[in-house]
Design an enzyme around this catalytic site. Sequence first.
Site, PDB file in Angstrom:
ATOM      1  N   SER A 149       0.868  -1.143  -0.027  1.00 35.89           N
ATOM      2  CA  SER A 149      -0.058   0.011   0.121  1.00 35.89           C
ATOM      3  C   SER A 149       0.835   1.095   0.035  1.00 35.89           C
ATOM      4  O   SER A 149       1.844   1.076   0.592  1.00 35.89           O
ATOM      5  CB  SER A 149      -0.896   0.183   1.139  1.00 35.89           C
ATOM      6  OG  SER A 149      -1.424   1.098   1.365  1.00 35.89           O
ATOM      7  N   TYR A 162      -1.722  -1.180   9.903  1.00 38.38           N
ATOM      8  CA  TYR A 162      -2.147  -1.515   8.298  1.00 38.38           C
ATOM      9  C   TYR A 162      -0.861  -0.959   7.791  1.00 38.38           C
ATOM     10  O   TYR A 162      -0.272  -1.901   6.981  1.00 38.38           O
ATOM     11  CB  TYR A 162      -3.481  -0.638   7.953  1.00 38.38           C
ATOM     12  CG  TYR A 162      -3.456  -0.826   6.533  1.00 38.38           C
ATOM     13  CD1 TYR A 162      -4.119  -1.866   6.050  1.00 38.38           C
ATOM     14  CD2 TYR A 162      -3.372   0.357   5.532  1.00 38.38           C
ATOM     15  CE1 TYR A 162      -4.455  -2.219   4.647  1.00 38.38           C
ATOM     16  CE2 TYR A 162      -3.195   0.043   4.134  1.00 38.38           C
ATOM     17  CZ  TYR A 162      -4.085  -1.043   3.805  1.00 38.38           C
ATOM     18  OH  TYR A 162      -4.272  -1.255   2.618  1.00 38.38           O
TER      19      TYR A 162
END
Length: 271
Positions: A149, A162
């Site tokens: 990401s 995350y």
Amino acid sequence: MGNNVDTPSLPMSLVTGASSGIGREFARQLAMRGRNVLLVSNQEQELAATAAELSQLNPSGLFPTHFIDLSQPGADTQLLALCHSRGYEVEVLINNAGIFSFRSVADTSPERIDLFIDLHMRAVTHLCRTFAADMKRRRCRGYILNMSSMSCWMPMPGIAMYSATKAYIRVFSRSLSVELADDGITVMTACPGGIATDLFGLPPRLQRLGVRLGALATPRRFVRGALSRLFRRRRQYINGIVNRLAIVAVALLPHRLRLTLKHRLLDRLSP
């Protein structure tokens, strides 16, 4: 474990998290490229719906499904055993399955923290090891795509678990790509910015608005770019010049501004 002698070999792409979002789009576009796709997810009904859709897109393709919780130990060896028993030879591995939550670490349950680690780190590592070893045994010049990401460069309050586990995926994948280069196996890290899916909990109306404003990319556009680069044996993909510039901009944010963002966003959204 080898293939059964009476079982014909079938080239296969394996996509985790294939029942929705980006994973489903990876499966769609691989099917449209004429590839067989093994659809893996912990959403059984959605898997069946995806397989039915792909069969319409490519009637000559094979789209088996496998319901499994990848966060559980041994999931990688279970998948490889399944492939061997059915004669599937995985040439493309897409590690896409993942989770997201917007919550401070101190307010996150230990079970949820373990799930981030188990799914983003342990499962990805073992799937890569298991299927890369099988590709090497078969002398297959295969492809592995691991979904990281853009946030892996942009740690912000509320997404610590995350972004940290996605950072692991990026660093692990870049090193693995060097280790497997002499075997002809490509490992690519995909680091998308915002994508219009349900992962972040945005309602469809806001997803459409984000796409119109250019703040979000559609899954179709992102996956098209990712697969194009994967099959050209690139090592990393970040979609869009705006996302590349944002990585630098966010890295330069002073600590005081990060605290302001915490107070105005995380503190207000927390129960």
